[in-house]
Motif scaffolding. Structure first.
Motif, PDB file in Angstrom:
ATOM      1  N   GLN A  34     -13.175 -19.570 -29.597  1.00 27.18           N
ATOM      2  CA  GLN A  34     -12.150 -18.523 -29.448  1.00 27.18           C
ATOM      3  C   GLN A  34     -12.345 -17.384 -30.439  1.00 27.18           C
ATOM      4  O   GLN A  34     -11.450 -17.084 -31.252  1.00 27.18           O
ATOM      5  CB  GLN A  34     -10.747 -19.112 -29.604  1.00 27.18           C
ATOM      6  CG  GLN A  34     -10.355 -20.036 -28.471  1.00 27.18           C
ATOM      7  CD  GLN A  34      -8.892 -20.408 -28.565  1.00 27.18           C
ATOM      8  OE1 GLN A  34      -8.526 -21.357 -29.258  1.00 27.18           O
ATOM      9  NE2 GLN A  34      -8.065 -19.638 -27.891  1.00 27.18           N
ATOM     10  N   PRO A  35     -13.503 -16.735 -30.388  1.00 26.49           N
ATOM     11  CA  PRO A  35     -13.757 -15.634 -31.331  1.00 26.49           C
ATOM     12  C   PRO A  35     -12.831 -14.460 -31.036  1.00 26.49           C
ATOM     13  O   PRO A  35     -12.352 -14.314 -29.907  1.00 26.49           O
ATOM     14  CB  PRO A  35     -15.211 -15.245 -31.010  1.00 26.49           C
ATOM     15  CG  PRO A  35     -15.388 -15.600 -29.568  1.00 26.49           C
ATOM     16  CD  PRO A  35     -14.565 -16.853 -29.374  1.00 26.49           C
ATOM     17  N   ARG A  36     -12.604 -13.645 -32.052  1.00 27.14           N
ATOM     18  CA  ARG A  36     -11.825 -12.425 -31.824  1.00 27.14           C
ATOM     19  C   ARG A  36     -12.700 -11.346 -31.202  1.00 27.14           C
ATOM     20  O   ARG A  36     -12.209 -10.474 -30.496  1.00 27.14           O
ATOM     21  CB  ARG A  36     -11.298 -11.876 -33.152  1.00 27.14           C
ATOM     22  CG  ARG A  36     -10.176 -12.689 -33.759  1.00 27.14           C
ATOM     23  CD  ARG A  36      -9.752 -11.993 -35.049  1.00 27.14           C
ATOM     24  NE  ARG A  36      -8.902 -12.823 -35.859  1.00 27.14           N
ATOM     25  CZ  ARG A  36      -7.574 -12.706 -35.910  1.00 27.14           C
ATOM     26  NH1 ARG A  36      -6.962 -11.815 -35.165  1.00 27.14           N
ATOM     27  NH2 ARG A  36      -6.880 -13.478 -36.707  1.00 27.14           N
ATOM     28  N   LEU A  37     -14.008 -11.384 -31.550  1.00 22.97           N
ATOM     29  CA  LEU A  37     -14.911 -10.327 -31.101  1.00 22.97           C
ATOM     30  C   LEU A  37     -16.296 -10.917 -30.812  1.00 22.97           C
ATOM     31  O   LEU A  37     -16.792 -11.733 -31.592  1.00 22.97           O
ATOM     32  CB  LEU A  37     -15.023  -9.254 -32.192  1.00 22.97           C
ATOM     33  CG  LEU A  37     -15.925  -8.053 -31.928  1.00 22.97           C
ATOM     34  CD1 LEU A  37     -15.412  -7.230 -30.739  1.00 22.97           C
ATOM     35  CD2 LEU A  37     -15.997  -7.150 -33.168  1.00 22.97           C
ATOM     36  N   ILE A  38     -16.878 -10.485 -29.707  1.00 23.39           N
ATOM     37  CA  ILE A  38     -18.252 -10.873 -29.372  1.00 23.39           C
ATOM     38  C   ILE A  38     -19.154  -9.664 -29.579  1.00 23.39           C
ATOM     39  O   ILE A  38     -18.811  -8.551 -29.167  1.00 23.39           O
ATOM     40  CB  ILE A  38     -18.342 -11.340 -27.899  1.00 23.39           C
ATOM     41  CG1 ILE A  38     -17.507 -12.607 -27.685  1.00 23.39           C
ATOM     42  CG2 ILE A  38     -19.802 -11.592 -27.496  1.00 23.39           C
ATOM     43  CD1 ILE A  38     -17.423 -13.068 -26.226  1.00 23.39           C
ATOM     44  N   VAL A  39     -20.295  -9.888 -30.232  1.00 28.74           N
ATOM     45  CA  VAL A  39     -21.304  -8.833 -30.340  1.00 28.74           C
ATOM     46  C   VAL A  39     -22.521  -9.272 -29.535  1.00 28.74           C
ATOM     47  O   VAL A  39     -23.136 -10.300 -29.830  1.00 28.74           O
ATOM     48  CB  VAL A  39     -21.698  -8.555 -31.806  1.00 28.74           C
ATOM     49  CG1 VAL A  39     -22.763  -7.451 -31.871  1.00 28.74           C
ATOM     50  CG2 VAL A  39     -20.473  -8.158 -32.636  1.00 28.74           C
ATOM     51  N   ALA A  40     -22.826  -8.511 -28.493  1.00 27.21           N
ATOM     52  CA  ALA A  40     -24.007  -8.807 -27.661  1.00 27.21           C
ATOM     53  C   ALA A  40     -25.204  -8.109 -28.274  1.00 27.21           C
ATOM     54  O   ALA A  40     -25.209  -6.889 -28.445  1.00 27.21           O
ATOM     55  CB  ALA A  40     -23.775  -8.321 -26.234  1.00 27.21           C
ATOM     56  N   LEU A  41     -26.233  -8.902 -28.619  1.00 29.31           N
ATOM     57  CA  LEU A  41     -27.422  -8.362 -29.278  1.00 29.31           C
ATOM     58  C   LEU A  41     -28.502  -8.086 -28.240  1.00 29.31           C
ATOM     59  O   LEU A  41     -29.173  -9.002 -27.771  1.00 29.31           O
ATOM     60  CB  LEU A  41     -27.940  -9.358 -30.317  1.00 29.31           C
ATOM     61  CG  LEU A  41     -26.990  -9.666 -31.478  1.00 29.31           C
ATOM     62  CD1 LEU A  41     -27.455 -10.901 -32.238  1.00 29.31           C
ATOM     63  CD2 LEU A  41     -26.885  -8.464 -32.419  1.00 29.31           C
ATOM     64  N   LEU A  69     -15.647  -7.130 -26.595  1.00 30.78           N
ATOM     65  CA  LEU A  69     -17.108  -7.275 -26.741  1.00 30.78           C
ATOM     66  C   LEU A  69     -17.739  -5.927 -27.050  1.00 30.78           C
ATOM     67  O   LEU A  69     -17.400  -4.921 -26.433  1.00 30.78           O
ATOM     68  CB  LEU A  69     -17.698  -7.858 -25.445  1.00 30.78           C
ATOM     69  CG  LEU A  69     -19.211  -8.121 -25.416  1.00 30.78           C
ATOM     70  CD1 LEU A  69     -19.525  -9.328 -24.526  1.00 30.78           C
ATOM     71  CD2 LEU A  69     -20.029  -6.922 -24.939  1.00 30.78           C
ATOM     72  N   ILE A  70     -18.648  -5.949 -28.037  1.00 30.00           N
ATOM     73  CA  ILE A  70     -19.381  -4.742 -28.439  1.00 30.00           C
ATOM     74  C   ILE A  70     -20.870  -5.005 -28.244  1.00 30.00           C
ATOM     75  O   ILE A  70     -21.352  -6.118 -28.467  1.00 30.00           O
ATOM     76  CB  ILE A  70     -19.046  -4.392 -29.915  1.00 30.00           C
ATOM     77  CG1 ILE A  70     -17.644  -3.763 -29.973  1.00 30.00           C
ATOM     78  CG2 ILE A  70     -20.091  -3.448 -30.512  1.00 30.00           C
ATOM     79  CD1 ILE A  70     -17.138  -3.510 -31.360  1.00 30.00           C
ATOM     80  N   VAL A  71     -21.566  -3.966 -27.816  1.00 36.29           N
ATOM     81  CA  VAL A  71     -23.003  -4.070 -27.532  1.00 36.29           C
ATOM     82  C   VAL A  71     -23.783  -3.334 -28.611  1.00 36.29           C
ATOM     83  O   VAL A  71     -23.410  -2.228 -29.010  1.00 36.29           O
ATOM     84  CB  VAL A  71     -23.293  -3.413 -26.160  1.00 36.29           C
ATOM     85  CG1 VAL A  71     -24.786  -3.259 -25.931  1.00 36.29           C
ATOM     86  CG2 VAL A  71     -22.651  -4.215 -25.033  1.00 36.29           C
ATOM     87  N   THR A  72     -24.854  -3.955 -29.089  1.00 38.74           N
ATOM     88  CA  THR A  72     -25.773  -3.212 -29.959  1.00 38.74           C
ATOM     89  C   THR A  72     -27.217  -3.599 -29.660  1.00 38.74           C
ATOM     90  O   THR A  72     -27.474  -4.466 -28.825  1.00 38.74           O
ATOM     91  CB  THR A  72     -25.437  -3.391 -31.464  1.00 38.74           C
ATOM     92  OG1 THR A  72     -26.205  -2.435 -32.218  1.00 38.74           O
ATOM     93  CG2 THR A  72     -25.751  -4.804 -31.955  1.00 38.74           C
ATOM     94  N   TYR A  73     -28.137  -2.937 -30.357  1.00 44.57           N
ATOM     95  CA  TYR A  73     -29.559  -3.204 -30.135  1.00 44.57           C
ATOM     96  C   TYR A  73     -29.927  -4.585 -30.668  1.00 44.57           C
ATOM     97  O   TYR A  73     -29.313  -5.104 -31.601  1.00 44.57           O
ATOM     98  CB  TYR A  73     -30.394  -2.130 -30.834  1.00 44.57           C
ATOM     99  CG  TYR A  73     -30.202  -0.767 -30.237  1.00 44.57           C
ATOM    100  CD1 TYR A  73     -30.888  -0.402 -29.086  1.00 44.57           C
ATOM    101  CD2 TYR A  73     -29.310   0.137 -30.810  1.00 44.57           C
ATOM    102  CE1 TYR A  73     -30.692   0.853 -28.523  1.00 44.57           C
ATOM    103  CE2 TYR A  73     -29.117   1.390 -30.246  1.00 44.57           C
ATOM    104  CZ  TYR A  73     -29.806   1.742 -29.101  1.00 44.57           C
ATOM    105  OH  TYR A  73     -29.602   2.972 -28.538  1.00 44.57           O
ATOM    106  N   HIS A  74     -30.961  -5.157 -30.057  1.00 43.06           N
ATOM    107  CA  HIS A  74     -31.477  -6.434 -30.534  1.00 43.06           C
ATOM    108  C   HIS A  74     -32.279  -6.204 -31.815  1.00 43.06           C
ATOM    109  O   HIS A  74     -33.051  -5.246 -31.885  1.00 43.06           O
ATOM    110  CB  HIS A  74     -32.383  -7.039 -29.454  1.00 43.06           C
ATOM    111  CG  HIS A  74     -32.700  -8.475 -29.716  1.00 43.06           C
ATOM    112  ND1 HIS A  74     -33.583  -8.869 -30.690  1.00 43.06           N
ATOM    113  CD2 HIS A  74     -32.237  -9.611 -29.157  1.00 43.06           C
ATOM    114  CE1 HIS A  74     -33.651 -10.196 -30.689  1.00 43.06           C
ATOM    115  NE2 HIS A  74     -32.835 -10.663 -29.774  1.00 43.06           N
ATOM    116  N   PRO A  75     -32.113  -7.066 -32.824  1.00 42.67           N
ATOM    117  CA  PRO A  75     -32.862  -6.853 -34.065  1.00 42.67           C
ATOM    118  C   PRO A  75     -34.389  -6.817 -33.850  1.00 42.67           C
ATOM    119  O   PRO A  75     -35.071  -6.079 -34.562  1.00 42.67           O
ATOM    120  CB  PRO A  75     -32.447  -8.022 -34.964  1.00 42.67           C
ATOM    121  CG  PRO A  75     -31.554  -8.887 -34.168  1.00 42.67           C
ATOM    122  CD  PRO A  75     -31.129  -8.161 -32.949  1.00 42.67           C
TER     123      PRO A  75
END
Ligand code: URA
Ligand code: SF4
Length: 215
Positions: free
Chosen positions: A139-146, A176-182
């Motif tokens: 139950q996360p508050r926020l998901i970050v899609a890498l 959910l927030i999207v960012t670049y893959h490391p």
């Protein structure tokens, strides 16, 4: 095979997959971990060394989701431990996070795709019930899609990262927030600035979420 036998075989196999889904949906952490470790639901099971379940705080506010294990992860059984993982650790540190505190890290698929190819939709589909169960329990508050694979999978879209980043999405009711893959950032230094902006946006979003519903 007669039509009738085919129908019986088909219905048996759909009962088996329903059983699988029901077991996953009710599993606790130990059971889920065990199920993944012996999973043969997709062909990635044939080439993996070991499954890579996920790591971190099982009650984390932050859930980071990558694509799938690489060579190093396949050897060690932990997500993001290779080169890309070091950058992820630095990204976490930049917003005062670390992989064992208030953060959980996992992938769309739990087994390494051979030659680091992208996971196929069918493989991601077979693996998805595990991820859904992890999300339900955390139950996360926020998901970050890498990266693109995670973002496109979770948001069910073909849109580019460039068009998805910078705004708030939702995955089954969770922001959910999207960012670049490391791993991509290691190759494209120019986009590191944008990734930094994404992290600041994520940190700000989390602050707002925590302020709105203090735990
Ligand atoms: N890349 C990913 O997407 N996940 C890992 O665990 C490692 C590299
Ligand atoms: Fe099972 Fe997922 Fe591994 Fe495929 S990738 S074998 S569905 S754990």
């Amino acid at each position: 095979m007669s039509d009738q036998r085919k129908t019986v075989a088909e219905s048996r196999s759909s009962e088996e997959s329903e059983d699988r889904l029901t077991s996953i949906a009710h599993a606790d952490w130990e059971r889920l971990r065990q199920m993944v470790s012996v999973c043969t639901a997709c062909p990635l099971s044939l080439t993996r060394k070991q499954t890579v379940f996920g790591v971190g705080d099982e009650q984390a506010d932050w859930l980071f989701i990558g694509e799938g294990p690489g060579a190093r992860e396949d050897e060690l059984g932990e997500p993001f431990v290779g080169q890309a993982g070091k950058l992820l650790d630095n990204m976490l540190q930049a917003i005062s996070l670390s992989r064992d505190q208030d953060v959980y890290i996992t992938n769309i698929v739990k087994c390494r795709p051979p030659d680091n190819r992208n996971p196929k939709d069918t493989e991601a589909g077979q693996c998805r019930p595990y991820l859904l169960r992890q999300i339900t329990m955390i139950q996360p508050r926020l998901i970050v899609a890498l990266g693109k694979v995670a973002a496109q999978n979770l948001l069910d879209t073909d849109a580019s990262i460039a068009s998805l980043r910078g705004r708030l999405h939702e995955f089954s009711g969770i922001p959910l927030i999207v960012t670049y893959h490391p791993a991509y950032l290691l190759r494209s230094l120019a986009d590191k600035t944008k990734a930094w902006e994404d992290l600041c946006f994520a940190r700000e979003t989390m602050r707002n979420l925590q302020a709105a519903h203090p735990s």
